[in-house]
Design a protein around this motif. Structure first.
Motif, PDB file in Angstrom:
ATOM      1  N   TYR A  91       0.839  -1.189   0.000  1.00 42.28           N
ATOM      2  CA  TYR A  91       0.000   0.000   0.000  1.00 42.28           C
ATOM      3  C   TYR A  91       0.877   1.244   0.000  1.00 42.28           C
ATOM      4  O   TYR A  91       1.993   1.213   0.514  1.00 42.28           O
ATOM      5  N   ASN A 146      -4.573   3.077   4.666  1.00 43.37           N
ATOM      6  CA  ASN A 146      -5.165   1.958   3.923  1.00 43.37           C
ATOM      7  C   ASN A 146      -4.581   0.627   4.364  1.00 43.37           C
ATOM      8  O   ASN A 146      -5.287  -0.381   4.435  1.00 43.37           O
ATOM      9  N   ARG A 164      -6.784  -2.391   5.991  1.00 43.46           N
ATOM     10  CA  ARG A 164      -6.791  -3.743   5.422  1.00 43.46           C
ATOM     11  C   ARG A 164      -6.383  -4.788   6.463  1.00 43.46           C
ATOM     12  O   ARG A 164      -6.990  -5.860   6.558  1.00 43.46           O
TER      13      ARG A 164
END
Length: 96
Positions: A54, A59, A63
Motif C-alpha cells: 500500500y 489503507n 486492510r
C-alpha cells in the motif's frame, strides 16, 4: 514509502499471524529470528505466505484490521489463491 500487510504461518495449514509494516524484509527477519517476544515467537510463526503493498499507512492498517476479522477459511482461501503451496516468500523479497 510503501507499507505492507502480511500473513505469516507456522506451516501449511498452521497458525496464522497478520501484521502491518513499512519494512517487510526487516519485519519478517525479526519474526524468523524470534527477536521479539510475543505471539509469533511463542507459536513458531515465521513463514511469510502472503503480502500486499500500500502507498499509505491508513489503507494498510484498514486492510490489516479487516483481514484480522475474517474467519480462518477466508484467510486460507486468500493465501491459497496466491500461494497454493504455502511457500515461504521471504527468500524472494530478501535477496538483493
Amino acid at each position: 514509502m510503501p507499507y505492507y500487510v502480511y500473513i505469516l504461518s507456522s506451516g501449511i495449514g498452521g497458525t496464522l499471524y497478520i501484521g502491518v509494516t513499512n519494512d517487510l524484509v526487516r519485519r519478517v527477519y525479526e519474526h524468523k529470528s524470534a527477536a521479539v517476544e510475543g505471539f509469533t515467537k511463542k507459536h513458531d510463526v515465521k513463514r511469510l505466505i502472503y503480502f500486499e503493498q500500500y502507498e499509505d499507512i491508513e489503507n494498510a492498517i484498514r486492510r490489516e484490521k479487516r483481514l484480522k476479522k475474517w474467519n480462518r477459511k477466508w484467510k486460507i482461501r486468500l493465501v491459497e489463491e496466491n500461494n497454493p503451496n504455502w511457500s515461504d516468500l521471504y527468500p524472494g523479497i530478501a535477496s538483493p
